[in-house]
Design a protein around this motif. Sequence first.
Motif, PDB file in Angstrom:
ATOM      1  N   ARG A 709       0.851  -1.179   0.151  1.00 56.03           N
ATOM      2  CA  ARG A 709       0.015   0.002   0.076  1.00 56.03           C
ATOM      3  C   ARG A 709       0.837   1.455   0.126  1.00 56.03           C
ATOM      4  NH1 ARG A 709      -5.493  -0.478   3.368  1.00 56.03           N
ATOM      5  NH2 ARG A 709      -5.841   1.297   2.007  1.00 56.03           N
ATOM      6  N   ARG A 710       0.161   2.248  -0.283  1.00 59.48           N
ATOM      7  CA  ARG A 710       0.836   3.692  -0.059  1.00 59.48           C
ATOM      8  C   ARG A 710       0.017   4.609   0.865  1.00 59.48           C
ATOM      9  NH1 ARG A 710       2.984   4.751  -6.445  1.00 59.48           N
ATOM     10  NH2 ARG A 710       4.516   2.896  -6.568  1.00 59.48           N
ATOM     11  N   SER A 711       0.506   4.534   2.008  1.00 61.29           N
ATOM     12  CA  SER A 711      -0.298   5.449   3.058  1.00 61.29           C
ATOM     13  C   SER A 711       0.325   6.464   3.689  1.00 61.29           C
ATOM     14  CB  SER A 711      -1.147   4.550   3.837  1.00 61.29           C
ATOM     15  OG  SER A 711      -2.090   3.608   3.256  1.00 61.29           O
ATOM     16  N   LEU A 712      -0.278   7.678   3.940  1.00 55.52           N
ATOM     17  CA  LEU A 712       0.490   8.423   4.604  1.00 55.52           C
ATOM     18  C   LEU A 712      -0.274   8.867   5.846  1.00 55.52           C
ATOM     19  CD1 LEU A 712       2.714  10.884   4.656  1.00 55.52           C
ATOM     20  CD2 LEU A 712       1.194  12.262   3.392  1.00 55.52           C
ATOM     21  N   GLY A 713       0.183   8.618   6.882  1.00 53.85           N
ATOM     22  CA  GLY A 713      -0.468   8.851   8.244  1.00 53.85           C
ATOM     23  C   GLY A 713       0.016   9.975   9.292  1.00 53.85           C
ATOM     24  N   PHE A 714      -0.953  10.530   9.684  1.00 49.07           N
ATOM     25  CA  PHE A 714      -0.442  11.560  10.824  1.00 49.07           C
ATOM     26  C   PHE A 714      -1.029  11.024  11.919  1.00 49.07           C
ATOM     27  CE2 PHE A 714      -0.509  15.735   7.835  1.00 49.07           C
ATOM     28  CZ  PHE A 714       0.526  15.061   7.172  1.00 49.07           C
ATOM     29  N   ALA A 715      -0.008  10.869  13.012  1.00 48.99           N
ATOM     30  CA  ALA A 715      -0.244  10.513  14.357  1.00 48.99           C
ATOM     31  C   ALA A 715       0.362  11.551  15.405  1.00 48.99           C
ATOM     32  CB  ALA A 715       0.126   8.948  14.504  1.00 48.99           C
ATOM     33  N   ILE A 716       0.145  10.946  16.598  1.00 51.60           N
ATOM     34  CA  ILE A 716       0.649  11.848  17.640  1.00 51.60           C
ATOM     35  C   ILE A 716       1.897  11.187  18.248  1.00 51.60           C
ATOM     36  CG2 ILE A 716       0.110  12.688  20.217  1.00 51.60           C
ATOM     37  CD1 ILE A 716      -1.192  14.172  17.983  1.00 51.60           C
ATOM     38  N   MET A 717       3.039  11.882  18.497  1.00 54.38           N
ATOM     39  CA  MET A 717       4.200  11.439  18.997  1.00 54.38           C
ATOM     40  C   MET A 717       4.023  10.830  20.646  1.00 54.38           C
ATOM     41  SD  MET A 717       8.026  13.132  19.386  1.00 54.38           S
ATOM     42  CE  MET A 717       7.598  14.232  18.161  1.00 54.38           C
ATOM     43  N   GLY A 718       4.440   9.875  21.009  1.00 56.63           N
ATOM     44  CA  GLY A 718       4.414   9.250  22.245  1.00 56.63           C
ATOM     45  C   GLY A 718       3.115   8.321  22.591  1.00 56.63           C
ATOM     46  N   GLY A 719       2.330   8.502  21.263  1.00 53.05           N
ATOM     47  CA  GLY A 719       0.999   7.810  21.317  1.00 53.05           C
ATOM     48  C   GLY A 719       1.059   6.338  21.012  1.00 53.05           C
ATOM     49  N   VAL A 720      -0.182   5.570  20.629  1.00 51.24           N
ATOM     50  CA  VAL A 720      -0.301   4.372  20.668  1.00 51.24           C
ATOM     51  C   VAL A 720       0.694   3.710  19.418  1.00 51.24           C
ATOM     52  CG1 VAL A 720      -2.558   4.384  19.381  1.00 51.24           C
ATOM     53  CG2 VAL A 720      -1.624   2.351  20.520  1.00 51.24           C
ATOM     54  N   PHE A 721       0.654   4.632  18.189  1.00 52.44           N
ATOM     55  CA  PHE A 721       1.089   4.154  17.091  1.00 52.44           C
ATOM     56  C   PHE A 721       2.767   4.381  17.042  1.00 52.44           C
ATOM     57  CE2 PHE A 721      -3.220   5.311  16.028  1.00 52.44           C
ATOM     58  CZ  PHE A 721      -3.885   4.239  15.758  1.00 52.44           C
ATOM     59  N   GLY A 722       3.174   5.111  18.025  1.00 50.26           N
ATOM     60  CA  GLY A 722       4.651   5.391  18.055  1.00 50.26           C
ATOM     61  C   GLY A 722       5.628   4.669  18.891  1.00 50.26           C
ATOM     62  N   GLU A 723       4.971   3.560  19.690  1.00 50.46           N
ATOM     63  CA  GLU A 723       5.497   2.773  20.273  1.00 50.46           C
ATOM     64  C   GLU A 723       4.900   1.343  20.361  1.00 50.46           C
ATOM     65  OE1 GLU A 723       6.420   3.630  24.650  1.00 50.46           O
ATOM     66  OE2 GLU A 723       6.496   5.560  24.366  1.00 50.46           O
ATOM     67  N   GLY A 724       5.581   0.161  20.455  1.00 51.31           N
ATOM     68  CA  GLY A 724       5.383  -1.091  20.765  1.00 51.31           C
ATOM     69  C   GLY A 724       4.674  -1.464  19.467  1.00 51.31           C
ATOM     70  N   VAL A 725       4.645  -0.904  18.513  1.00 42.53           N
ATOM     71  CA  VAL A 725       4.026  -1.541  16.886  1.00 42.53           C
ATOM     72  C   VAL A 725       5.197  -1.907  16.027  1.00 42.53           C
ATOM     73  CG1 VAL A 725       2.623  -1.209  15.160  1.00 42.53           C
ATOM     74  CG2 VAL A 725       2.340  -0.177  17.195  1.00 42.53           C
ATOM     75  N   ASP A 726       5.184  -3.137  15.528  1.00 42.48           N
ATOM     76  CA  ASP A 726       6.239  -3.761  14.839  1.00 42.48           C
ATOM     77  C   ASP A 726       5.783  -3.345  13.133  1.00 42.48           C
ATOM     78  OD1 ASP A 726       8.203  -4.376  16.368  1.00 42.48           O
ATOM     79  OD2 ASP A 726       7.494  -6.424  16.645  1.00 42.48           O
ATOM     80  N   TYR A 727       6.115  -2.391  12.542  1.00 44.15           N
ATOM     81  CA  TYR A 727       5.894  -2.282  11.218  1.00 44.15           C
ATOM     82  C   TYR A 727       7.233  -2.906  10.411  1.00 44.15           C
ATOM     83  CZ  TYR A 727       2.940   1.558  13.025  1.00 44.15           C
ATOM     84  OH  TYR A 727       2.276   2.400  13.794  1.00 44.15           O
ATOM     85  N   VAL A 728       6.757  -4.166  10.100  1.00 40.69           N
ATOM     86  CA  VAL A 728       7.938  -4.910   9.390  1.00 40.69           C
ATOM     87  C   VAL A 728       7.900  -4.689   7.910  1.00 40.69           C
ATOM     88  CG1 VAL A 728       8.888  -7.192   8.996  1.00 40.69           C
ATOM     89  CG2 VAL A 728       7.693  -6.524  11.303  1.00 40.69           C
ATOM     90  N   GLY A 729       9.021  -4.814   7.372  1.00 39.55           N
ATOM     91  CA  GLY A 729       9.296  -4.529   5.894  1.00 39.55           C
ATOM     92  C   GLY A 729       8.503  -3.218   5.247  1.00 39.55           C
ATOM     93  N   GLU A 730       7.817  -3.625   4.094  1.00 42.79           N
ATOM     94  CA  GLU A 730       7.227  -2.552   3.470  1.00 42.79           C
ATOM     95  C   GLU A 730       5.843  -1.767   4.182  1.00 42.79           C
ATOM     96  OE1 GLU A 730       8.076  -1.148   0.551  1.00 42.79           O
ATOM     97  OE2 GLU A 730       9.869  -2.304   1.029  1.00 42.79           O
ATOM     98  N   GLN A 731       5.629  -2.421   5.578  1.00 42.66           N
ATOM     99  CA  GLN A 731       4.556  -1.569   6.374  1.00 42.66           C
ATOM    100  C   GLN A 731       4.812  -0.184   6.648  1.00 42.66           C
ATOM    101  OE1 GLN A 731       4.159  -4.799   9.516  1.00 42.66           O
ATOM    102  NE2 GLN A 731       2.274  -4.947   8.661  1.00 42.66           N
ATOM    103  N   LEU A 732       6.115  -0.081   6.610  1.00 38.82           N
ATOM    104  CA  LEU A 732       6.772   1.367   6.969  1.00 38.82           C
ATOM    105  C   LEU A 732       7.867   1.586   6.264  1.00 38.82           C
ATOM    106  CD1 LEU A 732       5.703   3.997   8.368  1.00 38.82           C
ATOM    107  CD2 LEU A 732       6.981   3.367  10.515  1.00 38.82           C
ATOM    108  N   VAL A 733       8.028   2.673   5.394  1.00 40.22           N
ATOM    109  CA  VAL A 733       9.330   2.877   5.020  1.00 40.22           C
ATOM    110  C   VAL A 733      10.157   4.221   5.363  1.00 40.22           C
ATOM    111  CG1 VAL A 733       8.998   1.435   2.812  1.00 40.22           C
ATOM    112  CG2 VAL A 733       8.388   3.958   2.874  1.00 40.22           C
ATOM    113  N   GLY A 734       9.179   4.994   6.094  1.00 43.33           N
ATOM    114  CA  GLY A 734       9.728   6.151   6.484  1.00 43.33           C
ATOM    115  C   GLY A 734       8.839   6.919   7.800  1.00 43.33           C
ATOM    116  N   THR A 735       9.727   7.664   8.571  1.00 42.91           N
ATOM    117  CA  THR A 735       8.948   8.427   9.747  1.00 42.91           C
ATOM    118  C   THR A 735       9.516   9.742   9.670  1.00 42.91           C
ATOM    119  OG1 THR A 735       8.379   6.482  11.184  1.00 42.91           O
ATOM    120  CG2 THR A 735       8.813   8.533  11.976  1.00 42.91           C
ATOM    121  N   ILE A 736       8.470  10.734   9.755  1.00 47.74           N
ATOM    122  CA  ILE A 736       9.005  12.110  10.207  1.00 47.74           C
ATOM    123  C   ILE A 736       8.646  12.382  11.394  1.00 47.74           C
ATOM    124  CG2 ILE A 736       8.713  14.438   9.036  1.00 47.74           C
ATOM    125  CD1 ILE A 736       8.077  13.387   6.540  1.00 47.74           C
ATOM    126  N   VAL A 737       9.598  12.902  12.195  1.00 49.37           N
ATOM    127  CA  VAL A 737       9.341  13.311  13.655  1.00 49.37           C
ATOM    128  C   VAL A 737       9.195  14.761  13.542  1.00 49.37           C
ATOM    129  CG1 VAL A 737      10.250  12.999  15.778  1.00 49.37           C
ATOM    130  CG2 VAL A 737      10.507  11.222  14.318  1.00 49.37           C
TER     131      VAL A 737
END
Length: 834
Positions: A709-737
């Motif tokens: 997929r090609r998704s762009l997600g906006f999330a909160i730093m320190g929230g549920v998507f920024g810790e404890g989630v394994d984005y393996v391989g192509e599930q996540l190719v980049g993060t902007i902090v």
Amino acid sequence: MGNTVSESPAELQAQTALDNTLSLSVGELVAFACRSGDLVGELSGGPSAQEGIRAHQRLQKKRPAGSQAEYRLQETVEQDGHTVVLRGRVDILHPQPDLHRAAQLDEIKTTYVPPHKLAESARDLHWAQLKIYGFCYGLQQQFSADTPLALQMLWHNLKEKKTYPESREFRWHELETFARTALSTYLQWHRRWQAHRQAVRASARTLPFPFAEYRAGQRTLAVAAYRCLRDGGELLVEAPTGIGKTISTLFPAIKAVGETTLDQLVYLTAKNSGRQVVRETAARLHAGGLTLSVLELQARDKTCSCNLGLCSRDDAGICPRTRGFFDRLPEARRALLGRPLLTPEVIAEEADRLQLCPFALSLQMLPWADLVVCDFNYVFDPLVQMQGLRDTRLQRALLIDEAHNLSDRARAMFSAKLSRADSRRAAAACKGSHPALQRAIQSLVRALDSWVEQRRESGQQAAPPGKPEKIEKIDEKENGKTTELWITALTDGAPHKVSAAVHKVLLVVSQLWEQSQAPPEAIADWLRALFRYQTVEQLAAEHHRCITRAQHLPNRDSRWREQEIELLCLSAADYLQQAYALFHSVIAFSATLRPPSHVVRQLGLQAEAPYLALPSPFAAEQLGLFVCPFVDTRYRARQRASDTLVDMIARTYHSRPGNYLVFFPSYRFLQQVAECFAAQYPEIPLVQQASGSSDPQRSAFLDNFQSGRRSLGFAIMGGVFGEGVDYVGEQLVGTIVVGVGLPQVNEEQELLRAACEQRGENGFDAAYRYPGLTRVLQTAGRVIRSESDRGVVILADNRFADPFYRALYPQHWHPQTCNNGHALSAALDHFWNG
């Protein structure tokens, strides 16, 4: 391994190697083998230990001459091939005064209600304890079968300050029959448990490492962990993402169970994903021959059948699954003993079969699991701490995953809030059904009003200059609302009338529980908050502050529409240290524990505890790390920063289209940039984290980040998507902090800052910069999760170029500075295509 319900010849043969001498307190025997009837009592379901001790001492002082208080009993009993040493203390012994009267044993029990209103199961349990004391006393005095012994229960009602005696006389053979029946029940279980434990130790000794080879750093971590588990003490480990912290700590811990005197492992994790990793790791080890039993605890609100709509309370407000709970518990316990994975689903299935409360059943299995996997609060929270951990005769090891979360979580456990509005709603919920409880809550509301008026008066007085605990008063006006705020140290004046009113409410609740009744279900959460307030106030020390808030809304009937008292804990280190003392060894680990000196202080670890920092197992070229100091994300510059960020996000996405996450410091800033981005790049699919999102909403958000997929997600730093989630391989190719993750400035953070400065630390760093850095590092760690991953991290803020942050970057980071958007595009193109 299936259910261990019967004793096979192999088990019986294995038992011959076991030590058949067992030391057992009368209390332990009674609690296990003599308990029957309903599961009653929540929160403050009876007098406190301090109240009981004081009442015991008063009654013991009134004993007649010749009698003895705290009479010690310790007798050896041969039973079913075992030698059992039974021990205990009788509250009062009246030796035989003459040949015509029997000796007498008194047992004191404190209550808040007359004894005839106690639950029958509670009365039976108390009598069972006294009867086994009588059996031990008969052994000690070498009674014959027909020798009489008088037993007396002294029910002391703390509310009435009145004692209700109840006497019975038994022949010693009656007491012996009762005690030996209980012993037989206990020993039958003990043999099953020991057979299981022997199988666990044998399988642990021969257990092979479940992978073909160790990753870089894994063996170092495993060896250090094993030494700590074997020798005792504390260990702090910073292990970068991907090193395999779970297997690298669990495997040596299980080997230590097989090769040392370690009895039980407790694995703590702050995230659901962490429990899932432990479950998967345990399943892999079970496939390798391990027979270890793993109990996974889940929060009450996700486990309780009533909360899940699987049952409804009766007219008395009691859950039917708690009726006769202890009558059906033994069968469930036998069925679950030795099961490899006691997950919430497995527990629920057995609870459904026997109509038991699944949450209570999981707690009952705690002593009979080899590895307990649970949240931080089961070890550290004074309200839900596992009482079985206080039995220090067993050697336990504590493994703390995601330890960077523990300090803030622990401070919250030892803080409490009490509000006027919630209390008024609780009183209204009791109207008609519980008049005594309603009156007590209304008294609490009046006490809150009185306290606020006292604060307003004392706030006008000048405090001694320079005194750190001086009273502060702050007026804030927003939309016509005025907020007044007072901050005091508890040593300067605690809200004693509020405390007395809280005690009165919980006294009424305790009386209900003792009578097998329940307060309205609608006020359950409020009661838990109230009990936390009482508990925290009793434990509060110099690192607590009392914050009083009062809000005035114009054009309303009530002058003060809301009042709140908060007992704020500024450091939980001492409380954490007390909990560590219950364990033979403690290992705390995370990918982000920087700087070590600060972390050690916050976690309450010993200053000399070893600190192990491991290198990343991944190659440096897998991660492209780009610092962009041309962005200013500070609050006053955010309007200007939006356009720059939109351009930066678009450049990053277009450099290599795929799944990207952008993490913001606040929802307001997130929405501001999202609106600008959607207007300029409507063709790029954009998903946003919603404030207060539910579990289904979170799952739906994560579903956008799948390979292909090609998704762009906006999330909160320190929230549920920024810790404890394994984005393996192509599930996540980049993060902007976006930004350095500083916590929001408020009175709590400022108090924390001041408290750190009083201890000689840099307050701004401790309260703001270090927590912010942890958020940044956790967020950046989502990108590279395996040996085949490749991705980029963009650090968007001019402060990231500051020497303070540079000095704290992980060793495996190799940042490249990009001073404008064109430089970033060139650097990204080189990373992806160079």
